[in-house]
Design a protein around this motif. Sequence first.
Motif, PDB file in Angstrom:
ATOM      1  N   PRO A   1       0.698  -1.105  -0.025  1.00 51.21           N
ATOM      2  CA  PRO A   1      -0.134   0.114  -0.013  1.00 51.21           C
ATOM      3  C   PRO A   1       0.690   1.123   0.039  1.00 51.21           C
ATOM      4  O   PRO A   1       0.312   2.457  -0.051  1.00 51.21           O
ATOM      5  CB  PRO A   1      -0.622  -0.127   1.159  1.00 51.21           C
ATOM      6  CG  PRO A   1      -0.768  -1.326   1.593  1.00 51.21           C
ATOM      7  CD  PRO A   1       0.622  -1.982   1.280  1.00 51.21           C
ATOM      8  N   ASP A   2       2.212   1.230   0.237  1.00 51.12           N
ATOM      9  CA  ASP A   2       2.875   2.461   0.187  1.00 51.12           C
ATOM     10  C   ASP A   2       2.891   3.219  -1.103  1.00 51.12           C
ATOM     11  O   ASP A   2       2.668   2.693  -2.177  1.00 51.12           O
ATOM     12  CB  ASP A   2       4.305   2.130   0.335  1.00 51.12           C
ATOM     13  CG  ASP A   2       4.793   1.659   1.910  1.00 51.12           C
ATOM     14  OD1 ASP A   2       3.897   2.102   2.807  1.00 51.12           O
ATOM     15  OD2 ASP A   2       5.898   1.200   1.972  1.00 51.12           O
ATOM     16  N   LEU A   3       2.948   4.504  -0.847  1.00 51.57           N
ATOM     17  CA  LEU A   3       2.738   5.472  -2.054  1.00 51.57           C
ATOM     18  C   LEU A   3       4.330   5.553  -2.530  1.00 51.57           C
ATOM     19  O   LEU A   3       4.509   5.743  -3.623  1.00 51.57           O
ATOM     20  CB  LEU A   3       2.321   6.727  -1.756  1.00 51.57           C
ATOM     21  CG  LEU A   3       0.852   6.976  -1.267  1.00 51.57           C
ATOM     22  CD1 LEU A   3       0.363   8.364  -1.312  1.00 51.57           C
ATOM     23  CD2 LEU A   3       0.038   6.022  -2.171  1.00 51.57           C
ATOM     24  N   VAL A   4       5.128   5.610  -1.601  1.00 53.81           N
ATOM     25  CA  VAL A   4       6.633   5.864  -1.977  1.00 53.81           C
ATOM     26  C   VAL A   4       7.660   5.108  -1.072  1.00 53.81           C
ATOM     27  O   VAL A   4       7.052   4.373   0.267  1.00 53.81           O
ATOM     28  CB  VAL A   4       7.032   7.422  -1.758  1.00 53.81           C
ATOM     29  CG1 VAL A   4       6.442   8.235  -2.797  1.00 53.81           C
ATOM     30  CG2 VAL A   4       7.054   7.992  -0.344  1.00 53.81           C
ATOM     31  N   ALA A   5       8.700   4.860  -1.376  1.00 50.36           N
ATOM     32  CA  ALA A   5       9.777   4.219  -0.531  1.00 50.36           C
ATOM     33  C   ALA A   5      11.051   4.880  -0.424  1.00 50.36           C
ATOM     34  O   ALA A   5      11.730   5.185  -1.537  1.00 50.36           O
ATOM     35  CB  ALA A   5      10.101   2.879  -0.776  1.00 50.36           C
ATOM     36  N   PRO A   6      11.660   5.153   0.532  1.00 52.45           N
ATOM     37  CA  PRO A   6      13.008   5.818   0.457  1.00 52.45           C
ATOM     38  C   PRO A   6      14.119   4.836   0.167  1.00 52.45           C
ATOM     39  O   PRO A   6      14.581   3.593   0.789  1.00 52.45           O
ATOM     40  CB  PRO A   6      13.261   6.109   2.100  1.00 52.45           C
ATOM     41  CG  PRO A   6      12.538   5.198   2.846  1.00 52.45           C
ATOM     42  CD  PRO A   6      11.329   4.717   2.102  1.00 52.45           C
ATOM     43  N   ARG A   7      14.894   5.012  -0.575  1.00 54.57           N
ATOM     44  CA  ARG A   7      16.222   4.221  -1.331  1.00 54.57           C
ATOM     45  C   ARG A   7      17.236   5.114  -1.614  1.00 54.57           C
ATOM     46  O   ARG A   7      17.351   5.670  -2.417  1.00 54.57           O
ATOM     47  CB  ARG A   7      15.697   3.577  -2.699  1.00 54.57           C
ATOM     48  CG  ARG A   7      14.438   2.439  -2.462  1.00 54.57           C
ATOM     49  CD  ARG A   7      14.130   1.951  -3.668  1.00 54.57           C
ATOM     50  NE  ARG A   7      12.683   1.243  -3.819  1.00 54.57           N
ATOM     51  CZ  ARG A   7      12.625   0.100  -3.288  1.00 54.57           C
ATOM     52  NH1 ARG A   7      13.495  -0.768  -3.090  1.00 54.57           N
ATOM     53  NH2 ARG A   7      11.386  -0.367  -3.233  1.00 54.57           N
ATOM     54  N   GLY A   8      17.942   5.159  -0.385  1.00 49.53           N
ATOM     55  CA  GLY A   8      19.085   6.105  -0.548  1.00 49.53           C
ATOM     56  C   GLY A   8      18.694   7.386  -0.419  1.00 49.53           C
ATOM     57  O   GLY A   8      17.802   7.849   0.399  1.00 49.53           O
ATOM     58  N   ASP A   9      19.257   8.411  -1.614  1.00 50.80           N
ATOM     59  CA  ASP A   9      18.547   9.570  -1.707  1.00 50.80           C
ATOM     60  C   ASP A   9      17.503  10.218  -2.430  1.00 50.80           C
ATOM     61  O   ASP A   9      17.062  11.181  -2.638  1.00 50.80           O
ATOM     62  CB  ASP A   9      19.809  10.618  -2.067  1.00 50.80           C
ATOM     63  CG  ASP A   9      21.210  10.599  -1.219  1.00 50.80           C
ATOM     64  OD1 ASP A   9      20.841  10.614  -0.092  1.00 50.80           O
ATOM     65  OD2 ASP A   9      22.199  10.802  -1.812  1.00 50.80           O
ATOM     66  N   LEU A  10      16.889   8.871  -2.769  1.00 51.26           N
ATOM     67  CA  LEU A  10      15.675   8.844  -3.683  1.00 51.26           C
ATOM     68  C   LEU A  10      14.542   8.380  -2.833  1.00 51.26           C
ATOM     69  O   LEU A  10      14.428   7.391  -2.012  1.00 51.26           O
ATOM     70  CB  LEU A  10      15.899   8.183  -4.926  1.00 51.26           C
ATOM     71  CG  LEU A  10      17.129   8.720  -5.824  1.00 51.26           C
ATOM     72  CD1 LEU A  10      17.212   7.689  -6.923  1.00 51.26           C
ATOM     73  CD2 LEU A  10      16.778  10.149  -6.395  1.00 51.26           C
ATOM     74  N   LEU A  11      13.166   8.921  -3.415  1.00 50.78           N
ATOM     75  CA  LEU A  11      11.875   8.082  -3.088  1.00 50.78           C
ATOM     76  C   LEU A  11      11.431   7.377  -4.558  1.00 50.78           C
ATOM     77  O   LEU A  11      11.547   8.182  -5.482  1.00 50.78           O
ATOM     78  CB  LEU A  11      10.882   9.099  -2.882  1.00 50.78           C
ATOM     79  CG  LEU A  11      11.223   9.716  -1.264  1.00 50.78           C
ATOM     80  CD1 LEU A  11      10.081  10.807  -1.139  1.00 50.78           C
ATOM     81  CD2 LEU A  11      11.274   8.676  -0.240  1.00 50.78           C
ATOM     82  N   THR A  12      11.392   6.047  -4.454  1.00 48.84           N
ATOM     83  CA  THR A  12      10.791   5.536  -5.476  1.00 48.84           C
ATOM     84  C   THR A  12       9.020   5.309  -5.319  1.00 48.84           C
ATOM     85  O   THR A  12       8.578   5.632  -4.107  1.00 48.84           O
ATOM     86  CB  THR A  12      11.195   3.965  -5.648  1.00 48.84           C
ATOM     87  OG1 THR A  12      11.021   3.364  -4.269  1.00 48.84           O
ATOM     88  CG2 THR A  12      12.839   3.990  -5.814  1.00 48.84           C
ATOM     89  N   LEU A  13       8.482   5.116  -6.439  1.00 46.40           N
ATOM     90  CA  LEU A  13       7.083   5.118  -6.499  1.00 46.40           C
ATOM     91  C   LEU A  13       6.611   3.680  -6.423  1.00 46.40           C
ATOM     92  O   LEU A  13       7.155   2.717  -7.128  1.00 46.40           O
ATOM     93  CB  LEU A  13       6.396   5.802  -7.789  1.00 46.40           C
ATOM     94  CG  LEU A  13       6.601   7.265  -7.635  1.00 46.40           C
ATOM     95  CD1 LEU A  13       6.419   7.721  -9.314  1.00 46.40           C
ATOM     96  CD2 LEU A  13       5.786   7.993  -6.938  1.00 46.40           C
TER      97      LEU A  13
END
Length: 316
Positions: A208-220
């Motif tokens: 259900p997440d809209l985004v996830a933190p991956r290092g310096d980025l947010l992924t959709l």
Amino acid sequence: MVDQHPTSFAGIQPTPAWAFDQYESIRERLPGTSARRAQPRFVDSLAPLMGEFDAFVFDAFGVLNTGPSVIPGALDRLARLQANNKTILMLSNAATASHPALAAKYQRMGFDLNEETVISSRWLLEQHLRQTPNSGTWGVIAPEQSQPETLPLPSDLMRPIRADVEDATLEQMDGFIFLSSEGWNETLQGRLTDSLTRRPRPVKVANPDLVAPRGDLLTLEPGYFSHLAATATGASLEFFGKPFATAFEAALARLPGIAPARVLMVGDTLHTDILGGQAAGMSTLLVTGHGALQGMDIHDCIRRSGIYPDFMTPSI
């Protein structure tokens, strides 16, 4: 292997502020907020809270790790809790990897976790599929490396939905399972939306997440694309993961004899970890230094959302 979760879509590059606004825009689809309005108690780390709770449930991304990198101090914190006979669970909305693969990933990172102490939203979906009579054919949105064939459905009732899928295949599906956004793009989203517009069908959302933190980025993540499609088409969504009740019920079921208020839910997202934990009667700790709210005015986010954690810390 190169991560292919999308970091932009239709000209949008997600930021913490954008993600917060997106969560606020879908509030009607999320659990209700607690009546609690007291300002959270600030702590430098989780250490002062170790004696106040019997069990600790951790989100993964933004709390234990960002992408493949372990957050400094996370390994030591969990090890200290375990050395003090505290019960530890990880409650993750991750669904790209199978449940055994997810547990193995965190073991490789150095965490003393296993399939019994990890609860993933993919595992929740799989339990649902095992308990629900099979009917119709499901299109599974996931890359090949996600091993969608391990889902507990007959192989003749599953079809992969990837870049080479034909429109005729989309039309034949009786519903869709959104496991992973890896490899998802504007073209696929448009084709799925067109198909659901012509014939609305249910979508089971494993993350259900809209985004996830991956290092310096947010992924959709799948939650974003599923809400986008439902808003455009009226398709019904069924979620497996935070902030929805089944995720927290599964966690509490693994903590028999411990009152929910004696369980601390530790997460980086107000609208998933904190909101869902509160709805389940748990105490909550918001981590602000690494995840979805990094760089935001946290007190303003709490005020605007009406979601008030019990505690707040930069890092565990």
